[in-house]
Design an enzyme around this catalytic site. Structure first.
Site, PDB file in Angstrom:
ATOM      1  CG  ASP A  29      -2.067   0.957   1.088  1.00  0.00           C
ATOM      2  OD1 ASP A  29      -3.221   0.494   0.952  1.00  0.00           O
ATOM      3  OD2 ASP A  29      -1.836   2.189   1.106  1.00  0.00           O
ATOM      4  CB  ILE A  30       0.736   4.312  -2.085  1.00  0.00           C
ATOM      5  CG1 ILE A  30       1.798   5.245  -2.610  1.00  0.00           C
ATOM      6  CG2 ILE A  30      -0.544   5.060  -1.742  1.00  0.00           C
ATOM      7  CD1 ILE A  30       1.467   5.840  -3.969  1.00  0.00           C
ATOM      8  CG  ASN A  86     -12.487  -0.940   3.660  1.00  0.00           C
ATOM      9  OD1 ASN A  86     -12.898  -1.371   4.740  1.00  0.00           O
ATOM     10  ND2 ASN A  86     -11.307  -0.359   3.533  1.00  0.00           N
ATOM     11  CD  GLU A  94      -9.685   6.376   0.696  1.00  0.00           C
ATOM     12  OE1 GLU A  94      -8.552   6.139   0.230  1.00  0.00           O
ATOM     13  OE2 GLU A  94      -9.881   6.996   1.759  1.00  0.00           O
ATOM     14  CB  VAL A  95      -9.129   1.965  -5.015  1.00  0.00           C
ATOM     15  CG1 VAL A  95      -8.794   1.479  -6.418  1.00  0.00           C
ATOM     16  CG2 VAL A  95      -8.149   3.056  -4.574  1.00  0.00           C
ATOM     17  CG  HIS A  99      -8.621  -3.018  -2.548  1.00  0.00           C
ATOM     18  ND1 HIS A  99      -9.514  -2.253  -3.264  1.00  0.00           N
ATOM     19  CD2 HIS A  99      -8.438  -2.390  -1.372  1.00  0.00           C
ATOM     20  CE1 HIS A  99      -9.843  -1.196  -2.546  1.00  0.00           C
ATOM     21  NE2 HIS A  99      -9.215  -1.249  -1.388  1.00  0.00           N
ATOM     22  CG  MET A 100      -7.696  -9.376   1.627  1.00  0.00           C
ATOM     23  SD  MET A 100      -7.447 -11.175   1.522  1.00  0.00           S
ATOM     24  CE  MET A 100      -9.145 -11.747   1.477  1.00  0.00           C
ATOM     25  CG  HIS A 101      -6.815  -3.056   2.952  1.00  0.00           C
ATOM     26  ND1 HIS A 101      -6.125  -1.869   2.849  1.00  0.00           N
ATOM     27  CD2 HIS A 101      -8.026  -2.826   2.378  1.00  0.00           C
ATOM     28  CE1 HIS A 101      -6.875  -0.969   2.237  1.00  0.00           C
ATOM     29  NE2 HIS A 101      -8.051  -1.520   1.936  1.00  0.00           N
TER      30      HIS A 101
HETATM   31  P1  5GP Z   1      -9.830   1.273   0.265  1.00  0.00           P
HETATM   32  O1  5GP Z   1     -10.089   2.456   1.164  1.00  0.00           O
HETATM   33  O2  5GP Z   1     -10.428   1.466  -1.095  1.00  0.00           O
HETATM   34  O3  5GP Z   1     -10.187  -0.032   0.898  1.00  0.00           O
HETATM   35  O4  5GP Z   1      -8.254   1.214   0.121  1.00  0.00           O
HETATM   36  C1  5GP Z   1      -7.563   1.724  -0.972  1.00  0.00           C
HETATM   37  C2  5GP Z   1      -6.090   1.637  -0.627  1.00  0.00           C
HETATM   38  O5  5GP Z   1      -5.336   1.827  -1.808  1.00  0.00           O
HETATM   39  C3  5GP Z   1      -5.623   2.704   0.377  1.00  0.00           C
HETATM   40  O6  5GP Z   1      -5.066   2.055   1.526  1.00  0.00           O
HETATM   41  C4  5GP Z   1      -4.604   3.511  -0.402  1.00  0.00           C
HETATM   42  O7  5GP Z   1      -3.507   3.936   0.382  1.00  0.00           O
HETATM   43  C5  5GP Z   1      -4.181   2.547  -1.498  1.00  0.00           C
HETATM   44  N1  5GP Z   1      -3.764   3.178  -2.733  1.00  0.00           N
HETATM   45  C6  5GP Z   1      -4.446   4.149  -3.412  1.00  0.00           C
HETATM   46  N2  5GP Z   1      -3.788   4.487  -4.526  1.00  0.00           N
HETATM   47  C7  5GP Z   1      -2.665   3.707  -4.562  1.00  0.00           C
HETATM   48  C8  5GP Z   1      -1.586   3.602  -5.495  1.00  0.00           C
HETATM   49  O8  5GP Z   1      -1.506   4.292  -6.507  1.00  0.00           O
HETATM   50  N3  5GP Z   1      -0.619   2.697  -5.198  1.00  0.00           N
HETATM   51  C9  5GP Z   1      -0.661   1.913  -4.088  1.00  0.00           C
HETATM   52  N4  5GP Z   1       0.332   1.048  -3.897  1.00  0.00           N
HETATM   53  N5  5GP Z   1      -1.670   1.986  -3.194  1.00  0.00           N
HETATM   54  C10 5GP Z   1      -2.660   2.876  -3.423  1.00  0.00           C
END
Ligand code: 5GP
Length: 115
Positions: A29-30, A86, A94-95, A99-101
């Site tokens: 994660d970034i 999420n 957000e994306v 995806h699984m964290h």
């Molecule tokens: P969400 O809130 O959708 O479950 O998590 C999206 C995750 O994607 C966030 O933890 C965010 O930091 C990560 N993320 C967003 N854009 C990028 C990117 O361009 N590269 C990487 N490696 N992670 C990203």
């Protein structure tokens, strides 16, 4: 609609990729929320958990088998970790590419923030 994660799959933008196979890709994660914070995504574009169908079961199962492999490789299998998926606004997604964290490397505290 494609997201930034499709660009990572296509190597159009850089990412710290830790695992790849025919069905999934995993990368750091970034904006890590824990010492280990890795995202595992299906290569197929699936926006949210609401869009998962029976045809996606192999990829969805693979998220878990790869999560276990990565946890072991990162040295957090025994100490423990948390897997989070999420969905939509209340879930904090957000994306919009499912995806699984994988989060670990420290005590993560309560499952949900107190409100
Ligand atoms: P969400 O809130 O959708 O479950 O998590 C999206 C995750 O994607 C966030 O933890 C965010 O930091 C990560 N993320 C967003 N854009 C990028 C990117 O361009 N590269 C990487 N490696 N992670 C990203």
């Amino acid at each position: 609609m494609s997201t930034i994660f499709s660009k990572i799959i296509a190597r159009e933008i850089p990412a710290d990729i830790v695992y790849e196979d025919d069905l999934v890709l995993a990368f750091r994660d970034i904006a890590p929320q824990a010492p280990v914070h890795i995202l595992i995504i299906p290569k197929q574009e699936i926006a949210t958990v609401n869009d998962v169908s029976s045809g996606d079961e192999a990829a969805m199962g693979r998220l878990f088998t790869v999560a276990a492999k990565i946890a072991s490789a990162e040295g957090i299998a025994k100490s423990g970790y948390r897997l989070i998926v999420n969905c939509n606004e209340d879930g904090g997604q957000e994306v919009f590419h499912l995806h699984m964290h994988i989060l670990g490397g420290r005590r993560l505290g309560p499952m949900l923030a107190k409100r």
